[in-house]
Design a protein around this motif. Sequence first.
Motif, mmCIF file in Angstrom:
data_model
loop_
_atom_site.group_PDB
_atom_site.id
_atom_site.type_symbol
_atom_site.label_atom_id
_atom_site.label_comp_id
_atom_site.label_asym_id
_atom_site.label_seq_id
_atom_site.Cartn_x
_atom_site.Cartn_y
_atom_site.Cartn_z
ATOM 1 N N HIS A 1 0.760 -1.123 -0.019
ATOM 2 C CA HIS A 1 0.015 0.023 -0.103
ATOM 3 C C HIS A 1 0.744 1.192 0.099
ATOM 4 O O HIS A 1 0.354 2.331 0.118
ATOM 5 C CB HIS A 1 -1.011 0.247 1.241
ATOM 6 C CG HIS A 1 -2.096 -1.253 1.258
ATOM 7 N ND1 HIS A 1 -2.707 -1.230 0.208
ATOM 8 C CD2 HIS A 1 -2.127 -2.303 2.037
ATOM 9 C CE1 HIS A 1 -3.782 -2.361 0.518
ATOM 10 N NE2 HIS A 1 -3.159 -3.003 1.665
ATOM 11 N N VAL B 1 -1.278 -1.571 -4.483
ATOM 12 C CA VAL B 1 -2.634 -0.828 -4.279
ATOM 13 C C VAL B 1 -2.139 0.408 -3.186
ATOM 14 O O VAL B 1 -2.268 0.322 -2.077
ATOM 15 C CB VAL B 1 -3.490 -1.414 -3.546
ATOM 16 C CG1 VAL B 1 -4.840 -0.632 -3.407
ATOM 17 C CG2 VAL B 1 -3.928 -2.747 -4.138
ATOM 18 N N VAL C 1 -1.843 3.910 -1.283
ATOM 19 C CA VAL C 1 -2.795 4.707 -0.940
ATOM 20 C C VAL C 1 -2.211 5.862 0.058
ATOM 21 O O VAL C 1 -1.164 5.622 0.657
ATOM 22 C CB VAL C 1 -3.848 4.050 -0.039
ATOM 23 C CG1 VAL C 1 -4.786 3.025 -0.865
ATOM 24 C CG2 VAL C 1 -3.042 3.412 1.005
ATOM 25 N N TYR D 1 -8.346 7.497 1.379
ATOM 26 C CA TYR D 1 -8.670 6.432 0.506
ATOM 27 C C TYR D 1 -10.138 6.866 -0.278
ATOM 28 O O TYR D 1 -10.958 7.357 0.119
ATOM 29 C CB TYR D 1 -9.386 5.337 1.567
ATOM 30 C CG TYR D 1 -8.101 5.246 2.764
ATOM 31 C CD1 TYR D 1 -7.114 4.472 2.210
ATOM 32 C CD2 TYR D 1 -8.403 5.545 4.115
ATOM 33 C CE1 TYR D 1 -6.019 4.336 3.275
ATOM 34 C CE2 TYR D 1 -7.486 5.150 4.982
ATOM 35 C CZ TYR D 1 -6.535 4.597 4.787
ATOM 36 O OH TYR D 1 -5.412 4.634 5.708
ATOM 37 N N THR D 2 -9.911 6.111 -1.324
ATOM 38 C CA THR D 2 -11.040 6.462 -2.442
ATOM 39 C C THR D 2 -11.954 5.246 -2.552
ATOM 40 O O THR D 2 -11.390 3.931 -1.921
ATOM 41 C CB THR D 2 -10.709 6.651 -3.824
ATOM 42 O OG1 THR D 2 -9.868 5.559 -4.292
ATOM 43 C CG2 THR D 2 -9.454 7.640 -3.967
ATOM 44 N N GLN E 1 -10.476 2.345 -4.424
ATOM 45 C CA GLN E 1 -9.384 1.550 -3.669
ATOM 46 C C GLN E 1 -9.871 0.663 -2.663
ATOM 47 O O GLN E 1 -9.501 -0.499 -2.398
ATOM 48 C CB GLN E 1 -8.043 2.821 -2.934
ATOM 49 C CG GLN E 1 -7.320 3.423 -3.875
ATOM 50 C CD GLN E 1 -6.806 4.660 -3.093
ATOM 51 O OE1 GLN E 1 -7.380 5.194 -2.173
ATOM 52 N NE2 GLN E 1 -5.541 5.069 -3.623
ATOM 53 N N HIS F 1 -11.548 -2.080 -4.631
ATOM 54 C CA HIS F 1 -10.234 -3.123 -4.883
ATOM 55 C C HIS F 1 -9.516 -3.965 -3.835
ATOM 56 O O HIS F 1 -9.504 -5.170 -3.900
ATOM 57 C CB HIS F 1 -8.983 -2.179 -5.549
ATOM 58 C CG HIS F 1 -8.225 -2.749 -6.150
ATOM 59 N ND1 HIS F 1 -6.935 -2.267 -6.573
ATOM 60 C CD2 HIS F 1 -7.839 -4.048 -6.769
ATOM 61 C CE1 HIS F 1 -6.022 -3.458 -7.230
ATOM 62 N NE2 HIS F 1 -6.865 -4.210 -7.041
ATOM 63 N N MET F 2 -9.418 -3.255 -2.524
ATOM 64 C CA MET F 2 -9.022 -4.084 -1.544
ATOM 65 C C MET F 2 -10.080 -5.160 -1.146
ATOM 66 O O MET F 2 -9.658 -6.303 -0.986
ATOM 67 C CB MET F 2 -8.668 -3.235 -0.394
ATOM 68 C CG MET F 2 -8.056 -3.818 0.720
ATOM 69 S SD MET F 2 -6.419 -4.326 0.298
ATOM 70 C CE MET F 2 -5.997 -5.072 2.056
ATOM 71 N N CYS G 1 2.531 -1.329 4.458
ATOM 72 C CA CYS G 1 2.793 0.322 4.055
ATOM 73 C C CYS G 1 3.719 0.753 4.997
ATOM 74 O O CYS G 1 4.684 -0.055 5.376
ATOM 75 C CB CYS G 1 1.550 1.050 4.460
ATOM 76 S SG CYS G 1 0.986 1.033 5.993
ATOM 77 N N ARG H 1 -1.773 2.355 7.265
ATOM 78 C CA ARG H 1 -2.709 2.517 6.263
ATOM 79 C C ARG H 1 -3.034 1.038 5.790
ATOM 80 O O ARG H 1 -4.540 0.917 5.304
ATOM 81 C CB ARG H 1 -1.891 2.949 4.967
ATOM 82 C CG ARG H 1 -1.626 4.471 5.072
ATOM 83 C CD ARG H 1 -0.893 5.050 3.838
ATOM 84 N NE ARG H 1 0.356 4.591 4.277
ATOM 85 C CZ ARG H 1 1.467 5.052 3.362
ATOM 86 N NH1 ARG H 1 1.290 5.610 2.420
ATOM 87 N NH2 ARG H 1 2.908 5.016 4.089
ATOM 88 N N LEU I 1 -7.278 0.316 5.656
ATOM 89 C CA LEU I 1 -7.780 0.016 4.211
ATOM 90 C C LEU I 1 -8.288 -1.279 4.597
ATOM 91 O O LEU I 1 -9.455 -1.540 3.938
ATOM 92 C CB LEU I 1 -6.808 0.130 3.440
ATOM 93 C CG LEU I 1 -7.265 -0.163 1.754
ATOM 94 C CD1 LEU I 1 -8.379 0.965 1.575
ATOM 95 C CD2 LEU I 1 -6.207 -0.078 0.726
#
Length: 117
Positions: free
Chosen positions: A37, A67, A69, A74-75, A78, A81-82, A97, A102, A106
């Motif tokens: 991440h 991925v 971030v 965080y979008t 994202q 996707h996670m 990360c 993070r 996430l």
Amino acid sequence: MSLPVTQHNDDFATAPQIQVDHVPSIAQNGFKTIINHRPDGEAGLTQPLSMDLAKAAEATGVHYHYVPVIRGQYTQAQIEHMAHLLEHSPKPIFSFCGSGMRASELYALAVEHVSKT
């Protein structure tokens, strides 16, 4: 493993930044997937590039996903996707990360997303 690993459950763990030479140990500890991440270059030259970590993972038979971030930004894409990776990647999953924060955040957002769908 010399890394401080937080085991969230049997299928998921988080850790701070790894180096290429950590990947064989991660594989030896039974992890089947690594998720990175941390954006490339965030920590300068001390941070390995994602493509180098991906090569090391491939050499050990571990699946690898990148991925990146930014903490607190965080979008929805994202998170989704996670969530997809959590559902469809070989387990157990090792996610990292810079500090592990993070990756943990996430993960929690993705689990929450899955529970709502």
